[in-house]
Scaffold this active site. Structure first.
Site, PDB file in Angstrom:
ATOM      1  CD  GLU A 179       0.813  -7.142   5.072  1.00  0.00           C
ATOM      2  OE1 GLU A 179       0.291  -7.014   3.962  1.00  0.00           O
ATOM      3  OE2 GLU A 179       1.571  -8.105   5.365  1.00  0.00           O
ATOM      4  N   GLY A 227       0.761  -5.867   0.454  1.00  0.00           N
ATOM      5  CA  GLY A 227      -0.287  -5.951  -0.551  1.00  0.00           C
ATOM      6  C   GLY A 227       0.219  -6.347  -1.920  1.00  0.00           C
ATOM      7  CD  GLU A 258      -2.636  -9.076   1.543  1.00  0.00           C
ATOM      8  OE1 GLU A 258      -3.413  -9.697   2.298  1.00  0.00           O
ATOM      9  OE2 GLU A 258      -2.556  -7.825   1.520  1.00  0.00           O
ATOM     10  CB  ALA A 271      -0.916  -0.001   1.215  1.00  0.00           C
TER      11      ALA A 271
END
Length: 321
Positions: A196, A173, A176, A128
Site C-alpha cells: 500500500e 487487501g 490481509e 482492493a
C-alpha cells in the site's frame, strides 16, 4: 451445468424436430445457441491435478464459489474467489457475497474447516478493486471500506480453523485476507506483500497488526515500508506462511496441500478444536493465565467418546456434541 443443459436442449430438438423443415430451422437456432454458450463458457474451465474441473466466470453472481464438500471430506467448506478479469480484486459484490458466506458457516456447527482459495490461475487476490473505487461517490467509499474491514475481521473470528491457499499473488487487501486465516499455505512462486505505501496509503484491514504477529515487528516494518512483495519460499522462511509447496501444472498445489491439512483436522473433536483455537487466539493477547478463561476439560459427549475410543483401541466417532 449450462453447457450440459444446452446439450440436452439440442438433443431433444434433434429427436423431436428433424422430420420437418421448421424443425430443422429450430435445430440450427439451438446449434447456434450452443456454440455461443461453448465459446463463452469453456474458456473458463481448467482441469485440476486431481481430475476435477475449476470453473471461471466473469458474471458478478459467480464472484464467489462456496462448496460444501461431502463424503470423507464432509465438514470442509471451500470459498473460491472467482473474478478473473479483475484479478480477484475485492469489490462491493465480492464483499457482500463473502460476508454472507462467512455468516452462514459461522452458524453451522457441522463445518469443521474453511479453505479460502482462488478459482483463477496465478492469482489469489490483488487487493482492493481500485477501478471500482474510483467510480464510487465519496459518500460510498467510507461504508465500503468499513464493510471490507469488517469482513476480514469476521474471517479471523470464525470459530473453526481457516486456511488460506495462496496459489498466486496475494497483495494488499488480498494478503490481509490471508493473514486473517489461521494457517497460510503458498505455492513457491506466489507473490505476497502489503504494497500500500506505493500508493501513499497504509494497510487498512489489520495488516499492520497481523503481519508483525506473524513475522515480528522489525521484518513487518521492513516489508511495509518498502512495499516489497516476496515469493512463497521466502514467505515460508520468514514465517509468513506455514508451508511453501512446488506449484503443479494445474496451478492448485497450495489448495491441494490445504485440503490435505483439513483432512488431518477432520477426525479430531470439533468442539475441542474450536475451543483450542479460542484459547490460542485469546491467549496471545494476554499474559500467561494457564487457560483460566477457557476450561481444558470440556464436558461434552465427544470427550466421553474420545476416552471410550482410547480404552477400546478404536477410532473415535465425534459428532460435535
Amino acid at each position: 451445468m449450462a453447457v450440459i443443459v444446452g446439450c440436452r436442449v439440442l438433443l431433444q430438438s434433434f429427436r423431436q424436430q428433424t422430420g420437418t423443415i421448421d424443425g430443422v430451422c429450430r435445430l440450427k437456432d439451438h446449434a447456434k445457441y450452443l456454440q455461443n454458450l461453448l465459446n463463452n463458457k469453456l474458456q473458463y474451465i481448467r482441469p485440476t491435478s486431481n481430475g476435477a474441473t475449476r470453473h471461471f466466470s466473469s458474471d458478478a453472481k459467480d464472484d464467489l464459489s462456496v462448496r460444501y464438500l461431502d463424503g470423507e471430506d464432509s465438514g470442509i467448506v471451500v470459498f473460491g474467489i472467482n473474478r478473473p478479469k479483475q484479478k480477484n480484486a475485492i469489490s462491493k459484490n465480492l464483499v457482500n457475497m463473502m460476508t454472507e458466506a462467512v455468516e452462514s458457516v459461522k452458524k453451522n456447527n457441522k463445518v469443521r474447516t474453511v479453505i479460502i482459495c482462488s478459482m483463477v490461475p496465478g492469482i489469489f487476490c490483488a487487493g482492493a478493486d481500485l477501478k471500482e473505487r474510483a467510480k464510487m461517490q465519496q459518500s460510498e467509499v467510507g461504508p465500503f471500506v468499513s464493510k471490507a474491514r469488517s469482513l476480514i475481521s469476521e474471517i479471523g473470528n470464525l470459530p473453526m480453523p481457516t486456511i488460506a491457499a495462496i496459489d498466486g499473488a496475494a497483495l494488499g487487501g488480498g494478503l490481509e485476507m490471508a493473514l486473517s486465516c489461521d494457517i497460510r499455505i503458498a505455492s513457491n512462486h506466489a507473490k505476497l506483500g502489503l504494497t500500500e505505501t506505493k500508493l501513499a496509503i497504509i494497510p487498512g484491514a489489520g495488516g499492520t497488526q497481523r503481519l508483525p504477529r506473524a513475522i515480528g515487528v522489525a521484518l513487518a516494518k521492513e516489508l511495509i515500508f518498502s512495499a516489497r512483495a516476496i515469493d512463497g519460499t521466502e514467505a515460508k522462511r520468514l514465517g509468513l506462511v506455514s508451508h511453501a509447496v512446488e506449484q503443479n501444472k494445474s496451478g492448485d498445489a497450495a489448495y491441494l496441500r490445504a485440503l490435505e491439512l483439513a483432512r488431518e483436522f477432520n477426525p479430531n473433536g470439533p468442539i475441542a478444536i474450536r475451543m483450542a483455537k479460542l484459547a490460542i487466539s485469546q491467549g496471545i493477547e494476554v499474559r500467561l493465565i494457564h487457560n483460566k478463561l477457557i476450561p481444558c476439560v470440556i464436558p461434552t459427549k465427544d470427550r466421553l467418546e474420545g476416552l471410550a475410543a482410547f480404552k477400546e483401541k478404536r477410532p473415535p466417532r465425534f459428532k460435535g456434541e
